[in-house]
Structure formats: structure tokens, C-alpha cells
Motif scaffolding. Structure first.
Motif, PDB file in Angstrom:
ATOM      1  N   GLU A 150       0.843  -1.196   0.000  1.00  0.00           N
ATOM      2  CA  GLU A 150       0.000   0.000   0.000  1.00  0.00           C
ATOM      3  C   GLU A 150       0.878   1.245   0.000  1.00  0.00           C
ATOM      4  OE1 GLU A 150      -3.833  -0.563   2.488  1.00  0.00           O
ATOM      5  OE2 GLU A 150      -2.328  -1.836   3.459  1.00  0.00           O
ATOM      6  N   LEU A 151       0.589   2.132  -0.954  1.00  0.00           N
ATOM      7  CA  LEU A 151       1.317   3.391  -1.088  1.00  0.00           C
ATOM      8  C   LEU A 151       0.338   4.556  -0.987  1.00  0.00           C
ATOM      9  CD1 LEU A 151       3.392   2.277  -4.181  1.00  0.00           C
ATOM     10  CD2 LEU A 151       4.373   2.713  -1.940  1.00  0.00           C
ATOM     11  N   VAL A 152       0.819   5.668  -0.438  1.00  0.00           N
ATOM     12  CA  VAL A 152      -0.026   6.865  -0.286  1.00  0.00           C
ATOM     13  C   VAL A 152       0.682   8.057  -0.915  1.00  0.00           C
ATOM     14  CG1 VAL A 152      -1.384   8.268   1.302  1.00  0.00           C
ATOM     15  CG2 VAL A 152      -0.724   5.934   1.952  1.00  0.00           C
ATOM     16  N   ILE A 153      -0.035   8.763  -1.756  1.00  0.00           N
ATOM     17  CA  ILE A 153       0.459  10.028  -2.307  1.00  0.00           C
ATOM     18  C   ILE A 153      -0.434  11.149  -1.796  1.00  0.00           C
ATOM     19  CG2 ILE A 153       0.701  11.426  -4.416  1.00  0.00           C
ATOM     20  CD1 ILE A 153       1.419   8.874  -5.910  1.00  0.00           C
ATOM     21  N   GLY A 154       0.187  12.177  -1.259  1.00  0.00           N
ATOM     22  CA  GLY A 154      -0.550  13.377  -0.845  1.00  0.00           C
ATOM     23  C   GLY A 154      -0.307  14.489  -1.844  1.00  0.00           C
ATOM     24  N   ALA A 155      -1.350  14.920  -2.562  1.00  0.00           N
ATOM     25  CA  ALA A 155      -1.176  15.888  -3.647  1.00  0.00           C
ATOM     26  C   ALA A 155      -2.120  17.067  -3.477  1.00  0.00           C
ATOM     27  CB  ALA A 155      -1.414  15.216  -4.990  1.00  0.00           C
ATOM     28  N   GLU A 156      -1.659  18.235  -3.926  1.00  0.00           N
ATOM     29  CA  GLU A 156      -2.531  19.416  -3.892  1.00  0.00           C
ATOM     30  C   GLU A 156      -3.612  19.305  -4.961  1.00  0.00           C
ATOM     31  OE1 GLU A 156      -0.080  22.866  -4.210  1.00  0.00           O
ATOM     32  OE2 GLU A 156       0.654  22.722  -2.140  1.00  0.00           O
ATOM     33  N   ARG A 157      -3.272  18.659  -6.060  1.00  0.00           N
ATOM     34  CA  ARG A 157      -4.242  18.456  -7.143  1.00  0.00           C
ATOM     35  C   ARG A 157      -4.348  16.952  -7.397  1.00  0.00           C
ATOM     36  NH1 ARG A 157      -2.322  22.080 -12.013  1.00  0.00           N
ATOM     37  NH2 ARG A 157      -4.236  21.203 -12.904  1.00  0.00           N
ATOM     38  N   ILE A 158      -5.312  16.314  -6.732  1.00  0.00           N
ATOM     39  CA  ILE A 158      -5.483  14.860  -6.815  1.00  0.00           C
ATOM     40  C   ILE A 158      -5.714  14.416  -8.256  1.00  0.00           C
ATOM     41  CG2 ILE A 158      -6.978  12.939  -6.146  1.00  0.00           C
ATOM     42  CD1 ILE A 158      -7.438  14.348  -3.483  1.00  0.00           C
ATOM     43  N   GLU A 159      -6.552  15.156  -8.972  1.00  0.00           N
ATOM     44  CA  GLU A 159      -6.894  14.762 -10.336  1.00  0.00           C
ATOM     45  C   GLU A 159      -5.678  14.734 -11.255  1.00  0.00           C
ATOM     46  OE1 GLU A 159      -9.602  13.487 -11.678  1.00  0.00           O
ATOM     47  OE2 GLU A 159     -10.357  13.428  -9.622  1.00  0.00           O
ATOM     48  N   GLU A 160      -4.728  15.626 -11.001  1.00  0.00           N
ATOM     49  CA  GLU A 160      -3.534  15.651 -11.840  1.00  0.00           C
ATOM     50  C   GLU A 160      -2.777  14.330 -11.714  1.00  0.00           C
ATOM     51  OE1 GLU A 160       0.631  18.174 -12.497  1.00  0.00           O
ATOM     52  OE2 GLU A 160      -0.718  18.678 -10.827  1.00  0.00           O
ATOM     53  N   VAL A 161      -2.650  13.820 -10.462  1.00  0.00           N
ATOM     54  CA  VAL A 161      -1.950  12.557 -10.247  1.00  0.00           C
ATOM     55  C   VAL A 161      -2.717  11.403 -10.893  1.00  0.00           C
ATOM     56  CG1 VAL A 161      -1.126  10.909  -8.521  1.00  0.00           C
ATOM     57  CG2 VAL A 161      -0.908  13.373  -8.113  1.00  0.00           C
ATOM     58  N   VAL A 162      -4.038  11.355 -10.656  1.00  0.00           N
ATOM     59  CA  VAL A 162      -4.866  10.265 -11.169  1.00  0.00           C
ATOM     60  C   VAL A 162      -4.864  10.256 -12.697  1.00  0.00           C
ATOM     61  CG1 VAL A 162      -7.202   9.330 -11.286  1.00  0.00           C
ATOM     62  CG2 VAL A 162      -6.319  10.206  -9.115  1.00  0.00           C
ATOM     63  N   THR A 163      -4.901  11.433 -13.285  1.00  0.00           N
ATOM     64  CA  THR A 163      -4.941  11.536 -14.741  1.00  0.00           C
ATOM     65  C   THR A 163      -3.611  11.151 -15.374  1.00  0.00           C
ATOM     66  OG1 THR A 163      -6.592  13.293 -14.630  1.00  0.00           O
ATOM     67  CG2 THR A 163      -5.349  13.085 -16.689  1.00  0.00           C
ATOM     68  N   ARG A 164      -2.527  11.548 -14.728  1.00  0.00           N
ATOM     69  CA  ARG A 164      -1.210  11.353 -15.327  1.00  0.00           C
ATOM     70  C   ARG A 164      -0.521  10.056 -14.903  1.00  0.00           C
ATOM     71  NH1 ARG A 164       2.452  16.531 -14.718  1.00  0.00           N
ATOM     72  NH2 ARG A 164       3.833  15.045 -15.830  1.00  0.00           N
ATOM     73  N   ILE A 165      -1.134   9.290 -13.996  1.00  0.00           N
ATOM     74  CA  ILE A 165      -0.475   8.072 -13.512  1.00  0.00           C
ATOM     75  C   ILE A 165      -0.216   7.076 -14.643  1.00  0.00           C
ATOM     76  CG2 ILE A 165      -2.574   6.774 -12.941  1.00  0.00           C
ATOM     77  CD1 ILE A 165       0.677   6.914 -10.861  1.00  0.00           C
ATOM     78  N   SER A 166      -0.963   7.197 -15.732  1.00  0.00           N
ATOM     79  CA  SER A 166      -0.733   6.312 -16.880  1.00  0.00           C
ATOM     80  C   SER A 166       0.636   6.562 -17.512  1.00  0.00           C
ATOM     81  CB  SER A 166      -1.830   6.497 -17.933  1.00  0.00           C
ATOM     82  OG  SER A 166      -1.851   7.840 -18.389  1.00  0.00           O
TER      83      SER A 166
END
Length: 561
Positions: free
Chosen positions: A201-217
């Protein structure tokens, strides 16, 4: 019954016959029949006995076996030979790359009876010296067994470690391209250093969650996909499940804390601390009025009560270790010489001492030392001690605990050692009462210094023999016997869940790598991790003693005999 089932049964029979050195002509006939049945263009179950006997490659004798199988679901001959073969040996027949001839060597020459022991032997390099084996075959067998382990979705902590470290580093680099300097943490069972890992299990704390989710590909090492419970899911090449949680940066530490601890621990702490926000994990415990609890201890046991009273243990660290006990050399089944093992400890690890514990005479499969070879080894140790001083090699032995609990040397030999590790290596099938009494008798031997790998378990491979832990630990306390934490990641035995009871009883623990080559010394870090989970402090660990302290410990113990 399908043709393939019949063919597999005949193939198994031929393999077992070869394993037991039966008539080669008969073995070849059964093996050939298995091949023929598998390739038949019609269902053999629809034929009469007479018709089966006419099939090319079967004949009267084998057709009778096939008919018996079709009518009863089994064959008497097969069942008879199975009763003469350990279950683990039968399982080995399914390992690609080793046939009956090699398995016979494994079983009869190396005294290995299951896949867990075989994997452990591969890690000890014991196969490379056996007839018909070599380094390449050993590594191939090891990889096949690891693949089988992975197929069950469970991994040793040590197996996951390298992948997790690489993944964490790759993600940290990738996150540099995300705005707002995201935070990253490893959570779950891995962070708590559990010995068996089912997912990361990994946790990322981001100011813009959508940016991480969108770019994780764009993250090339793994392909994450969105699934339930707000996690992105991926799998390592070996099948290890990865769960990635992306949360708001201001809630990172709260979520990291929640995803790390045992459910009871998390609930108990947050009941006192509330839901934040928190600037770090330390502030969560401060708000709860608790001392900081290290991740390894967050198991919902008594750590909250200890934290309230500010009585948490000062957990041992790798740097607290001053020496390494229970190790093997080329005198028995080790890969490196005694001098090479000593120099590695002295020069590479900067340790003060080495405790050599080659196998005793009962371990014939591991080139165990008879009385004459014990004397010869002691002569070499004395010469090396003069050469390497102030570094010291302590004269130890891993003495086999026999069926009745006695050790396999006389007192006259046992008293020549500085210390004795008493371990069980054979006759593991006992009920709890017998297994417990066997260990207690060995513990009560005045020359037993350390009880080695108390249950004989091999994680993901072989359950330990059943013992009454409390009685065994109580016996060690009464007889001033140290209990080993065998640091080999396949063992980690004594189980950390019993460390606290042992420590409460005043029993000293020892983090022993059971090293069979120089690289094996590094396994001590896994022993430290599970020692920390059990609440172990440096002052309660034998090999945290200085060379003079441990020399006095050994001397005082033997002087009291």
C-alpha cells in the motif's frame, strides 16, 4: 475419467517407481503407456478391459491397472508406493527441471523431504555439491519454487523489499513532475514489517489529486487501474498486488497513519486524537496524549497502554549489533571458509566477533563435524584468533536435538565449546506434547546456551512443529537459555508474537543469521525488524553485547555447570 487424468496417474506411478529404484524395463513400460494414453483420439473410459488391452503400448499388465483405475478411482500399486513416499517428495515431482533421479538425491542424500526444505537448501547453496546438480540447476529450482509461492499471492518481506525500494524511488522521481511537491509514503503490512506480505500500500498526498490520477498512466514501470475503495491497482511482474491511494496533501499524514496501523491501533489512537489535520505522525500521537509508537509496534496489542505510561521499549537497531552468532563455514555446509567468514565480519561489517556454529555429527547430510573434526576446527580457530585479535571467533556448534531431546555429543565434547546452539533438524512430525518435552529436555542440558529456530518453520513452505510456546519459554527462563531469532527471512523463528512473553520472563534473545556464506550475515537486518515488532531492546539481545561482555556471559554460564 478423462484420458489426461489416466495419463497423469500412470506418469506419477512411473516417476515413483523410478524414485524407488524399481525395474527399469517396467518403469519405461508405464511411462510409455502414459504417453500413449494421453495421445489417444478416443475416450478410453468407454472401452472394455479386452479392448484396452489391445491398445498399442498398454498390454495385459498395464491395461489391468487402467481398468482398476477406471473402476475404483485408484490403483493399489500406486497407493502402496505413495505410503512409502513423503508427501513433500511427491510434490517435488511437479517442479520443472528435476526428475526422479535428482529428487532421489535430494531425499536420500540430502535428507530433504519437502519443497520448503528444498528452497531453504537452495538458499544455503547445499544443492551445488550434490551429485547431478550445479549452480545453474539450483538457481532454476529456486526460481520455480519462488514462482509457486507467488502464485498463492503471498510473499516473504525480503522478497518484496527490493521491488518496493525500487518502486518507491521511481515514484518519487516521477512525482517531481507533479505540481505542489506531493508527499509519498509506504503503508500497510510492509511498513509494519510483517514477515508475510500480500499487498503493498502506497499513499500520495497531492494538492491536485486529479492531476496525479490523470497522469499516472505516464508512470512506465507499472500500469495502474482505478478500482474500488478509492485505490489505484497494479501488479508487479511477480504478481505482488500494489494499491496506490491518492489523497489531499493536507490529509496525507492522517491517511498514511490510517493505512499503516492495525485497525484496532488506528481506532484507539484517533478516538483520543480526533481527525486532525496533522502536520506529521508525531503530532497525531501528541494530540492523543501518547508517546510516538513506531510503525512495527502498531499491531493493536498493548502498545497504547505503554505509550500512555511512556513505557514503550527503546527498540533495537541494526547498529546495536556487535557480533554475529550461529554461522556455518566450509567445515560443514557453508560456502566460505572460516577465515573468510571472520574477515567479512571484521572488515566489511565492522563487528567485534563471530560465533561459528557448524553442524554437528548427526547432520551427515550437511557434513557435520565428528569429534576429531571438532578438535581440528578448534585448532584453526585458535590460530585465527591470534592472527585477527582483538576480533574474536567463538567456538560454537549447532548440536542436533535428537528424538529424545538429548544432544548428539557427550559432555566431554560439549564442554570444549564456548557456546552451544541446540536445534531440531529431523523427525519433525510429533504431537505438541512430545515436541514440547523434547525441546525442554534439550533446554535443561547444562551445555545448551541458545535454543535455535525453536519451531523449525519455513515461511510459506512448512509449518513449524507444534509446541507449547509458554512452556518452552518458561523452561528457557528457568535454565538461563537464550532463544534465537533466526534471521533468515524464510524462518524468522522465534515468531515475534512470542517475543514479549519471553522478554517479560527475562529471557535473552539473540538475532542470528544462520549464515552459510558471507552474504548471509546481512539477514540480521530482518531479525532486527521482527525483533523490533516483538519489542526487543538492545540490552535484551545477546549479540548486542560487546566482545568482552559476551565472553563473560559464555564463561560464567559454563563455570556454573
Amino acid at each position: 475419467m478423462e484420458n489426461k487424468t489416466i495419463a497423469r496417474t500412470l506418469r506419477l506411478l512411473s516417476q515413483l517407481m523410478e524414485l524407488h529404484n524399481e525395474n527399469p524395463f517396467k518403469i519405461k513400460s508405464v511411462a510409455n503407456a502414459a504417453f500413449k494414453v494421453d495421445k489417444l483420439p478416443f475416450a478410453i473410459k468407454d472401452k472394455t478391459l479386452e479392448e484396452i488391452a489391445l491398445i498399442d503400448g498398454l498390454g495385459k499388465s498395464i491395461s489391468a491397472k487402467v481398468w482398476e483405475l477406471l473402476q475404483t478411482g485408484s490403483m493399489v500399486e500406486l497407493q502402496t508406493i505413495l505410503t512409502e513416499t513423503p508427501e513433500g517428495i511427491v510434490e517435488m515431482l511437479g517442479i520443472k527441471g528435476i526428475g526422479p533421479k535428482k529428487i532421489s538425491v535430494i531425499w536420500k542424500d540430502l535428507a530433504i523431504e519437502n519443497i520448503g526444505e528444498l528452497y531453504y537448501a537452495c538458499n544455503e547453496n547445499r544443492l551445488i555439491e550434490a551429485k547431478g546438480f550445479g549452480l545453474k540447476t539450483q538457481e532454476e529450482i529456486k526460481k520455480v519454487i519462488e514462482f509457486q509461492m507467488a502464485a498463492h499471492g503471498k510473499f516473504l518481506y525480503a522478497q518484496a523489499e527490493g521491488f518496493v525500494n525500487t518502486l518507491f524511488g521511481d515514484l518519487a522521481i516521477w512525482l517531481r513532475g507533479i505540481s505542489g511537491e506531493p508527499l509519498l509514503g509506504v503503508a500497510g503490512a510492509y511498513r509494519r514489517c510483517l514477515e508475510i506480505i500480500e499487498e503493498i500500500e502506497l499513499v500520495i498526498g497531492a494538492e491536485r489529486i486529479e492531476e496525479v490520477v490523470t497522469r499516472i498512466s505516464e508512470f512506465e514501470p507499472l500500469q495502474f487501474e482505478a478500482q474500488g475503495d478509492d485505490a489505484l491497482i497494479a501488479h508487479s511482474p511477480t504478481g505482488l498486488k500494489i494499491k496506490l491511494y491518492v489523497v489531499a496533501k493536507h490529509d496525507f499524514y492522517l491517511n498514511w497513519f490510517k493505512l499503516t496501523g492495525n485497525e484496532k491501533h488506528v481506532t484507539d489512537v484517533l478516538t483520543l486524537a480526533g481527525n486532525g489535520p496533522f502536520n506529521d505522525e508525531q503530532s497525531i500521537y501528541q494530540k492523543a496524549g501518547l508517546a510516538f509508537v513506531e510503525p512495527e509496534l502498531r499491531e493493536g496489542l498493548n502498545e497504547i497502554e505503554l505509550a500512555k505510561a511512556n513505557k514503550l521499549p527503546q527498540l533495537i537497531t541494526y547498529n546495536d549489533l556487535k557480533g554475529s552468532l550461529h554461522n556455518h563455514s566450509t567445515w560443514s555446509d557453508g560456502v566460505h571458509t572460516l577465515e573468510q567468514m571472520a574477515l567479512y565480519c571484521k572488515d566489511n561489517l565492522q563487528l567485534e566477533y563471530l560465533g561459528i556454529c557448524d553442524h554437528s555429527k548427526s547432520a551427515f547430510y550437511a557434513n557435520g563435524l565428528n569429534e576429531q573434526r571438532v578438535y581440528a576446527q578448534h585448532q584453526e580457530i585458535e590460530a585465527l584468533n591470534a592472527k585477527l585479535a582483538p576480533f574474536k571467533i567463538f567456538k560454537g556448534i549447532e548440536s542436533d536435538i535428537l528424538f529424545d531431546g538429548s544432544l548428539d555429543y557427550s559432555d566431554d565434547i560439549l564442554k570444549t565449546f564456548d557456546f552451544v546452539v541446540a536445534s531440531v533438524h529431523s523427525i519433525l512430525r510429533m504431537d505438541e506434547e512430545k515436541a514440547t518435552s523434547r525441546l525442554i529436555k534439550a533446554i535443561e542440558n547444562p551445555y545448551t546456551t541458545i535454543l535455535g529456530h525453536p519451531t523449525g518453520r519455513l515461511l510459506l513452505s512448512r509449518k513449524g512443529y507444534p509446541i507449547d510456546y509458554a512452556k518452552v519459554i518458561d523452561a528457557c527462563a528457568a535454565n538461563n537459555v537464550v532463544i534465537e531469532i533466526n534471521a533468515n527471512p524464510l524462518r524468522l523463528d522465534l515468531d515475534w508474537r512470542w517475543h514479549r512473553y519471553a522478554l517479560e520472563k527475562g529471557v535473552i534473545l539473540s538475532i542470528n543469521p544462520d549464515a552459510h556464506r558471507t552474504e548471509g550475515f546481512h539477514d540480521m537486518k530482518y531479525g532486527v525488524l521482527v525483533g523490533r515488532k516483538g519489542g526487543l531492546e538492545a540490552k535484551q539481545c545477546l549479540n548486542s553485547y560487546s566482545v568482552n561482555e559476551i565472553a563473560d556471559h559464555f564463561k560464567n554460564r559454563f563455570n556454573n555447570i
